[in-house]
Design a protein around this motif. Structure first.
Motif, PDB file in Angstrom:
ATOM      1  N   MET A   1      17.639 -14.289  17.406  1.00  0.00           N
ATOM      2  CA  MET A   1      18.800 -13.188  17.751  1.00  0.00           C
ATOM      3  C   MET A   1      18.091 -11.865  17.845  1.00  0.00           C
ATOM      4  N   THR A   2      16.747 -11.866  17.937  1.00  0.00           N
ATOM      5  CA  THR A   2      16.178 -10.548  18.041  1.00  0.00           C
ATOM      6  C   THR A   2      16.753  -9.634  19.019  1.00  0.00           C
ATOM      7  N   SER A   3      17.295  -9.943  20.065  1.00  0.00           N
ATOM      8  CA  SER A   3      17.955  -9.048  20.904  1.00  0.00           C
ATOM      9  C   SER A   3      19.091  -8.456  20.288  1.00  0.00           C
ATOM     10  N   LEU A   4      19.812  -9.057  19.562  1.00  0.00           N
ATOM     11  CA  LEU A   4      20.818  -8.381  18.818  1.00  0.00           C
ATOM     12  C   LEU A   4      20.284  -7.187  17.921  1.00  0.00           C
ATOM     13  N   ASP A   5      19.108  -7.813  17.042  1.00  0.00           N
ATOM     14  CA  ASP A   5      18.704  -6.526  16.171  1.00  0.00           C
ATOM     15  C   ASP A   5      18.236  -5.278  17.110  1.00  0.00           C
ATOM     16  N   ASP A   6      17.496  -5.589  18.286  1.00  0.00           N
ATOM     17  CA  ASP A   6      17.259  -4.738  19.300  1.00  0.00           C
ATOM     18  C   ASP A   6      18.036  -3.792  19.551  1.00  0.00           C
ATOM     19  N   ASP A   7      19.404  -4.304  19.713  1.00  0.00           N
ATOM     20  CA  ASP A   7      20.553  -3.496  20.114  1.00  0.00           C
ATOM     21  C   ASP A   7      21.297  -2.843  19.091  1.00  0.00           C
ATOM     22  N   GLN A   8      20.717  -2.931  17.863  1.00  0.00           N
ATOM     23  CA  GLN A   8      21.276  -2.461  16.630  1.00  0.00           C
ATOM     24  C   GLN A   8      22.675  -2.913  16.193  1.00  0.00           C
ATOM     25  N   ALA A   9      22.896  -4.385  16.571  1.00  0.00           N
ATOM     26  CA  ALA A   9      23.885  -4.974  15.849  1.00  0.00           C
ATOM     27  C   ALA A   9      23.926  -4.805  14.312  1.00  0.00           C
ATOM     28  N   VAL A  10      25.125  -5.070  13.759  1.00  0.00           N
ATOM     29  CA  VAL A  10      25.488  -4.694  12.172  1.00  0.00           C
ATOM     30  C   VAL A  10      25.968  -6.116  11.758  1.00  0.00           C
ATOM     31  N   ASP A  11      25.847  -6.274  10.495  1.00  0.00           N
ATOM     32  CA  ASP A  11      26.385  -7.428   9.740  1.00  0.00           C
ATOM     33  C   ASP A  11      26.316  -8.788  10.568  1.00  0.00           C
ATOM     34  N   THR A  12      25.039  -9.048  11.007  1.00  0.00           N
ATOM     35  CA  THR A  12      24.433 -10.124  11.828  1.00  0.00           C
ATOM     36  C   THR A  12      24.445 -11.455  10.851  1.00  0.00           C
ATOM     37  N   ILE A  13      25.371 -12.629  11.076  1.00  0.00           N
ATOM     38  CA  ILE A  13      25.275 -13.565  10.232  1.00  0.00           C
ATOM     39  C   ILE A  13      25.099 -15.081  11.180  1.00  0.00           C
ATOM     40  N   SER A  14      24.668 -15.788  10.462  1.00  0.00           N
ATOM     41  CA  SER A  14      24.599 -17.355  11.249  1.00  0.00           C
ATOM     42  C   SER A  14      25.281 -18.296  10.167  1.00  0.00           C
ATOM     43  N   ILE A  15      26.331 -19.182  10.936  1.00  0.00           N
ATOM     44  CA  ILE A  15      27.065 -20.005  10.230  1.00  0.00           C
ATOM     45  C   ILE A  15      26.468 -21.378  10.922  1.00  0.00           C
ATOM     46  N   PRO A  16      25.729 -22.222   9.930  1.00  0.00           N
ATOM     47  CA  PRO A  16      25.390 -23.527  10.616  1.00  0.00           C
ATOM     48  C   PRO A  16      26.714 -24.454  10.893  1.00  0.00           C
ATOM     49  N   LEU A  17      26.830 -25.141  11.980  1.00  0.00           N
ATOM     50  CA  LEU A  17      27.808 -25.952  12.352  1.00  0.00           C
ATOM     51  C   LEU A  17      27.582 -27.503  12.568  1.00  0.00           C
ATOM     52  N   ALA A  18      26.290 -27.661  12.577  1.00  0.00           N
ATOM     53  CA  ALA A  18      25.820 -29.051  12.643  1.00  0.00           C
ATOM     54  C   ALA A  18      26.442 -30.081  11.694  1.00  0.00           C
ATOM     55  N   GLY A  19      26.951 -31.005  12.230  1.00  0.00           N
ATOM     56  CA  GLY A  19      27.558 -32.049  11.285  1.00  0.00           C
ATOM     57  C   GLY A  19      28.942 -31.594  10.855  1.00  0.00           C
ATOM     58  N   LYS A  20      29.327 -30.436  11.204  1.00  0.00           N
ATOM     59  CA  LYS A  20      30.523 -30.086  10.829  1.00  0.00           C
ATOM     60  C   LYS A  20      31.560 -29.610  11.942  1.00  0.00           C
ATOM     61  N   SER A  21      30.934 -29.550  13.073  1.00  0.00           N
ATOM     62  CA  SER A  21      31.766 -29.411  14.286  1.00  0.00           C
ATOM     63  C   SER A  21      31.097 -29.669  15.287  1.00  0.00           C
ATOM     64  N   SER A  22      31.800 -30.181  16.488  1.00  0.00           N
ATOM     65  CA  SER A  22      31.130 -30.525  17.686  1.00  0.00           C
ATOM     66  C   SER A  22      30.797 -29.597  18.650  1.00  0.00           C
ATOM     67  N   ILE A  23      31.432 -28.279  18.348  1.00  0.00           N
ATOM     68  CA  ILE A  23      31.584 -27.331  19.364  1.00  0.00           C
ATOM     69  C   ILE A  23      30.134 -26.536  19.623  1.00  0.00           C
ATOM     70  N   ALA A  24      29.247 -26.771  18.528  1.00  0.00           N
ATOM     71  CA  ALA A  24      27.899 -26.173  18.567  1.00  0.00           C
ATOM     72  C   ALA A  24      27.120 -26.328  17.416  1.00  0.00           C
ATOM     73  N   ASP A  25      25.787 -26.065  17.415  1.00  0.00           N
ATOM     74  CA  ASP A  25      25.209 -26.423  16.309  1.00  0.00           C
ATOM     75  C   ASP A  25      25.055 -25.163  15.346  1.00  0.00           C
ATOM     76  N   HIS A  26      25.330 -24.105  15.598  1.00  0.00           N
ATOM     77  CA  HIS A  26      25.287 -22.692  14.917  1.00  0.00           C
ATOM     78  C   HIS A  26      26.103 -21.635  15.532  1.00  0.00           C
ATOM     79  N   MET A  27      26.871 -20.802  14.688  1.00  0.00           N
ATOM     80  CA  MET A  27      27.454 -19.837  15.327  1.00  0.00           C
ATOM     81  C   MET A  27      27.184 -18.485  14.616  1.00  0.00           C
TER      82      MET A  27
END
Length: 105
Positions: A1-27
């Motif tokens: 998500m370097t694009s978000l860093d380049d655009d000065q996003a703040v408080d960027t976090i990643s939540i792993p969803l694999a095995g916990k939800s079928s909607i995606a692997d990461h949020m």
């Protein structure tokens, strides 16, 4: 998500969803300081996803840009203005008791 860093996003976090939800692997959740910044980050990220994968990401919420959701298949990105992010508090809802992982800059 370097694009978000380049655009000065703040408080960027990643939540792993694999095995916990079928909607995606990461949020990924990040904030922009204004609706203009949130909209700009979303558009640039969608362009980067298309360039790298050849697929168009689905985007919702762009007209108001208080909360923009980008569905890139295995990864779902939520971009918020800070007060909207605080109100919905997705980190707490989706953390499954685990602390979300801050993304390094």
């Amino acid at each position: 998500m370097t694009s978000l860093d380049d655009d000065q996003a703040v408080d960027t976090i990643s939540i792993p969803l694999a095995g916990k939800s079928s909607i995606a692997d990461h949020m990924v959740i990040a904030s922009g300081r204004s609706t203009r910044q949130v909209a700009s980050m979303a558009q640039k990220l969608a362009e980067k996803i298309k360039a790298e994968t050849g697929r168009s990401a689905r985007i919702e919420g762009l007209p108001t840009a208080d909360w923009v959701l980008i569905d890139a298949g295995d990864v779902i990105v939520h971009l918020f203005r800070p007060e909207v992010r605080s109100f919905y508090n997705l980190e707490r809802m989706w953390s499954f008791g685990d602390a979300p992982t801050p993304l390094a800059h």
